[in-house]
Design a protein around this motif. Structure first.
Motif, PDB file in Angstrom:
ATOM      1  N   ILE A   1       0.854  -1.190   0.000  1.00  0.00           N
ATOM      2  CA  ILE A   1       0.000   0.000   0.000  1.00  0.00           C
ATOM      3  C   ILE A   1       0.889   1.239   0.000  1.00  0.00           C
ATOM      4  O   ILE A   1       1.861   1.308   0.756  1.00  0.00           O
ATOM      5  N   GLY A   2       0.544   2.207  -0.812  1.00  0.00           N
ATOM      6  CA  GLY A   2       1.292   3.461  -0.789  1.00  0.00           C
ATOM      7  C   GLY A   2       0.410   4.606  -1.227  1.00  0.00           C
ATOM      8  O   GLY A   2      -0.648   4.409  -1.811  1.00  0.00           O
ATOM      9  N   ALA A   3       0.823   5.831  -0.895  1.00  0.00           N
ATOM     10  CA  ALA A   3       0.167   7.013  -1.437  1.00  0.00           C
ATOM     11  C   ALA A   3       1.161   7.622  -2.427  1.00  0.00           C
ATOM     12  O   ALA A   3       2.344   7.291  -2.398  1.00  0.00           O
ATOM     13  N   GLY A   4       0.684   8.525  -3.309  1.00  0.00           N
ATOM     14  CA  GLY A   4       1.580   9.116  -4.294  1.00  0.00           C
ATOM     15  C   GLY A   4       2.721   9.857  -3.615  1.00  0.00           C
ATOM     16  O   GLY A   4       2.720  10.018  -2.397  1.00  0.00           O
ATOM     17  N   PRO A   5       3.741  10.356  -4.311  1.00  0.00           N
ATOM     18  CA  PRO A   5       3.951  10.153  -5.737  1.00  0.00           C
ATOM     19  C   PRO A   5       4.456   8.740  -6.048  1.00  0.00           C
ATOM     20  O   PRO A   5       5.017   8.084  -5.173  1.00  0.00           O
ATOM     21  N   PHE A   6       4.236   8.311  -7.305  1.00  0.00           N
ATOM     22  CA  PHE A   6       4.672   6.972  -7.687  1.00  0.00           C
ATOM     23  C   PHE A   6       6.181   6.936  -7.905  1.00  0.00           C
ATOM     24  O   PHE A   6       6.791   7.915  -8.323  1.00  0.00           O
ATOM     25  N   LEU A   7       6.762   5.770  -7.606  1.00  0.00           N
ATOM     26  CA  LEU A   7       8.207   5.598  -7.771  1.00  0.00           C
ATOM     27  C   LEU A   7       8.482   4.940  -9.118  1.00  0.00           C
ATOM     28  O   LEU A   7       7.599   4.297  -9.696  1.00  0.00           O
ATOM     29  N   ASP A   8       9.711   5.086  -9.616  1.00  0.00           N
ATOM     30  CA  ASP A   8      10.096   4.448 -10.881  1.00  0.00           C
ATOM     31  C   ASP A   8       9.897   2.938 -10.765  1.00  0.00           C
ATOM     32  O   ASP A   8      10.327   2.324  -9.779  1.00  0.00           O
ATOM     33  N   GLY A   9       9.287   2.365 -11.778  1.00  0.00           N
ATOM     34  CA  GLY A   9       9.137   0.910 -11.820  1.00  0.00           C
ATOM     35  C   GLY A   9       8.041   0.385 -10.912  1.00  0.00           C
ATOM     36  O   GLY A   9       7.838  -0.822 -10.810  1.00  0.00           O
ATOM     37  N   GLU A  10       7.324   1.286 -10.251  1.00  0.00           N
ATOM     38  CA  GLU A  10       6.275   0.848  -9.324  1.00  0.00           C
ATOM     39  C   GLU A  10       4.974   0.612 -10.077  1.00  0.00           C
ATOM     40  O   GLU A  10       4.574   1.425 -10.904  1.00  0.00           O
ATOM     41  N   ARG A  11       4.335  -0.482  -9.768  1.00  0.00           N
ATOM     42  CA  ARG A  11       3.061  -0.770 -10.407  1.00  0.00           C
ATOM     43  C   ARG A  11       1.997   0.211  -9.908  1.00  0.00           C
ATOM     44  O   ARG A  11       1.949   0.542  -8.738  1.00  0.00           O
ATOM     45  N   ARG A  12       1.139   0.673 -10.815  1.00  0.00           N
ATOM     46  CA  ARG A  12       0.063   1.594 -10.457  1.00  0.00           C
ATOM     47  C   ARG A  12      -0.967   0.877  -9.578  1.00  0.00           C
ATOM     48  O   ARG A  12      -1.182  -0.323  -9.714  1.00  0.00           O
ATOM     49  N   PRO A  13      -1.618   1.634  -8.672  1.00  0.00           N
ATOM     50  CA  PRO A  13      -2.580   0.992  -7.762  1.00  0.00           C
ATOM     51  C   PRO A  13      -3.733   0.314  -8.506  1.00  0.00           C
ATOM     52  O   PRO A  13      -4.190   0.811  -9.535  1.00  0.00           O
ATOM     53  N   ILE A  14      -4.164  -0.787  -7.953  1.00  0.00           N
ATOM     54  CA  ILE A  14      -5.319  -1.503  -8.513  1.00  0.00           C
ATOM     55  C   ILE A  14      -6.583  -1.013  -7.822  1.00  0.00           C
ATOM     56  O   ILE A  14      -7.605  -0.770  -8.453  1.00  0.00           O
ATOM     57  N   PHE A  15      -6.501  -0.847  -6.506  1.00  0.00           N
ATOM     58  CA  PHE A  15      -7.624  -0.312  -5.733  1.00  0.00           C
ATOM     59  C   PHE A  15      -7.132   0.873  -4.911  1.00  0.00           C
ATOM     60  O   PHE A  15      -6.019   0.857  -4.399  1.00  0.00           O
ATOM     61  N   GLU A  16      -8.016   1.859  -4.779  1.00  0.00           N
ATOM     62  CA  GLU A  16      -7.742   2.995  -3.892  1.00  0.00           C
ATOM     63  C   GLU A  16      -8.683   2.875  -2.697  1.00  0.00           C
ATOM     64  O   GLU A  16      -9.885   2.635  -2.884  1.00  0.00           O
ATOM     65  N   MET A  17      -8.121   3.038  -1.490  1.00  0.00           N
ATOM     66  CA  MET A  17      -8.971   3.010  -0.290  1.00  0.00           C
ATOM     67  C   MET A  17      -9.354   4.448   0.027  1.00  0.00           C
ATOM     68  O   MET A  17      -8.500   5.257   0.379  1.00  0.00           O
ATOM     69  N   VAL A  18     -10.619   4.770  -0.115  1.00  0.00           N
ATOM     70  CA  VAL A  18     -11.056   6.169  -0.007  1.00  0.00           C
ATOM     71  C   VAL A  18     -11.413   6.522   1.434  1.00  0.00           C
ATOM     72  O   VAL A  18     -11.017   7.564   1.942  1.00  0.00           O
ATOM     73  N   SER A  19     -12.173   5.686   2.095  1.00  0.00           N
ATOM     74  CA  SER A  19     -12.506   5.951   3.502  1.00  0.00           C
ATOM     75  C   SER A  19     -12.825   4.626   4.185  1.00  0.00           C
ATOM     76  O   SER A  19     -13.217   3.659   3.527  1.00  0.00           O
ATOM     77  N   ALA A  20     -12.657   4.608   5.497  1.00  0.00           N
ATOM     78  CA  ALA A  20     -12.899   3.361   6.231  1.00  0.00           C
ATOM     79  C   ALA A  20     -13.543   3.670   7.569  1.00  0.00           C
ATOM     80  O   ALA A  20     -13.238   4.686   8.189  1.00  0.00           O
ATOM     81  N   THR A  21     -14.443   2.822   7.989  1.00  0.00           N
ATOM     82  CA  THR A  21     -15.044   2.953   9.321  1.00  0.00           C
ATOM     83  C   THR A  21     -14.993   1.600  10.025  1.00  0.00           C
ATOM     84  O   THR A  21     -14.979   0.542   9.379  1.00  0.00           O
ATOM     85  N   GLN A  22     -14.954   1.656  11.340  1.00  0.00           N
ATOM     86  CA  GLN A  22     -15.036   0.430  12.151  1.00  0.00           C
ATOM     87  C   GLN A  22     -16.205   0.610  13.117  1.00  0.00           C
ATOM     88  O   GLN A  22     -16.295   1.629  13.792  1.00  0.00           O
TER      89      GLN A  22
END
Ligand SMILES: CC(C)(COP(=O)(O)OP(=O)(O)OC[C@H]1O[C@@H](n2cnc3c(N)ncnc32)[C@H](O)[C@@H]1OP(=O)(O)O)[C@@H](O)C(=O)NCCC(=O)NCCSC(=O)/C=C/c1ccc(O)cc1
Length: 307
Positions: free
Chosen positions: A125-146
């Motif tokens: 899991i990472g937030a931007g900016p993207f690093l060289d050779g890094e795969r682009r995110p497949i899913f973005e986690m926008v908000s979460a509740t418990q």
């Protein structure tokens, strides 16, 4: 036995996740490890860090005994770590050996044996900016509740005994989850804010505007398959089209309920699906408490958000 096996199982999943991510292992800054199958110190996260050769300064967090919502909690925590530490890359690993754990010889764990399986899942899991050779995110986690459902502490849990782990699962759990799940989702969507095209902040399309009816079918669904009646109840309460829970049912059928690791398998199944996913999705995981983790997801590669 599980003290060794749980981190080793996690190592297999984590090595695959890191290889797919595309960057060197040394670029992992944080590790979040979730399990309820190994109870020892030093903890399984340290063993996994050693097995993978993570750097000595990697910041480790161990989530123990969260049960089936552990995967959802680990993802949610990784999101917070990534967003609050510029350049952070968080390895999330969930590993469970449930079949060995549920070893009480008196037959009292028959429901546990019917339901559970072993497995491990991992993601980076990472937030931007993207690093060289890094795969682009497949899913973005926008908000979460418990959410913890009041007065349900005794509905499910486990206790270590001489013969293994005594597992307790009240027959009312699927009903309790069904009665509370829509409110948890509404709360998660209400707290969701995304960046709009002008660099400002905007909420995602809200299923609340349709009072839940029908609008839930506009989403893709990553639901922890706690058991068939759990999925059936969610399907009924949210009036979902049957294929919406196909990924969850597939994982339950093929692998069983692998506790916290299961949600990673469901996400993997979703991304491999034949048809493109809708832009917005929801994740749900349940466990002792009764605790419900709900998350708003987005596919950044979806065509309407890819420009
Ligand atoms: C696998 C079950 C137990 C059996 O499924 P089935 O074989 O298709 O059959 P039925 O659903 O028709 O049920 C067969 C019989 O079992 C009974 N039963 C049905 N749940 C029960 C029951 N919890 N007790 C005791 N009899 C029952 C049911 O009433 C029925 O009784 P009878 O009519 O007399 O034959 C299925 O009912 C099921 O998946 N139930 C719900 C599972 C559930 O609540 N999952 C919890 C989700 S949250 C989670 O994953 C948490 C994990 C966790 C991880 C680690 C922790 O430390 C703590 C928690």
């Amino acid at each position: 036995m599980t003290a060794d096996a749980v981190p080793k199982l996690a190592q297999c999943a984590a090595a695959k996740a890191i290889a797919e991510w595309g960057r060197p292992t040394a670029d992992i800054t944080h590790l979040v490890f979730s399990t309820y199958s190994a109870c020892q110190a030093p903890t399984a996260d340290l063993r996994l860090a050693t097995l993978l050769g993570l750097r000595p300064t990697v910041s480790r967090t161990m989530l123990s005994l969260h049960g089936c919502y552990g995967g959802g909690r680990a993802l949610s925590l990784a999101k917070e770590l990534a967003e609050n530490n510029r350049g952070a890359r968080v390895l999330v690993a969930c590993s469970e050996m449930t079949l060995v754990c549920f070893g009480a010889p008196d037959g009292g764990n028959i429901v546990g044996h019917a339901l559970f399986g072993d497995g491990a899942g991992a993601v980076v899991i990472g937030a931007g900016p993207f690093l060289d050779g890094e795969r682009r995110p497949i899913f973005e986690m926008v908000s979460a509740t418990q959410t913890t459902i009041p007065r349900t502490e005794h509905a499910l849990g486990m206790r270590v005994s001489g013969g293994g782990v005594d597992f307790h699962l009240a027959i009312q759990v699927p009903t309790l989850v069904g009665q509370n799940v829509e409110q948890c989702l509404l709360d998660a969507f209400r707290s969701a804010i995304v960046d709009d095209d002008d660099g400002g902040a905007a909420p995602p399309p809200s299923p609340c505007s349709g009072n839940g009816n029908g609008r839930w079918n506009d989403l893709f669904w990553a639901v922890h398959p706690g058991g068939r009646p759990i999925l059936d109840n969610i399907n009924k309460v949210l009036m979902l089209e049957p294929e919406k829970l196909a990924a969850s049912r597939h994982v339950l059928r093929e692998y069983g309920n692998m506790s916290g690791a299961t949600i990673v398998f469901v996400l993997d199944e979703l991304r491999r699906g034949r048809s493109p996913l809708p832009e917005w999705g929801a994740l749900l995981a349940f466990g002792p408490g009764i605790t419900i983790e709900a998350m708003v997801l987005r596919c950044p590669l979806h065509k309407s958000s890819a420009n």
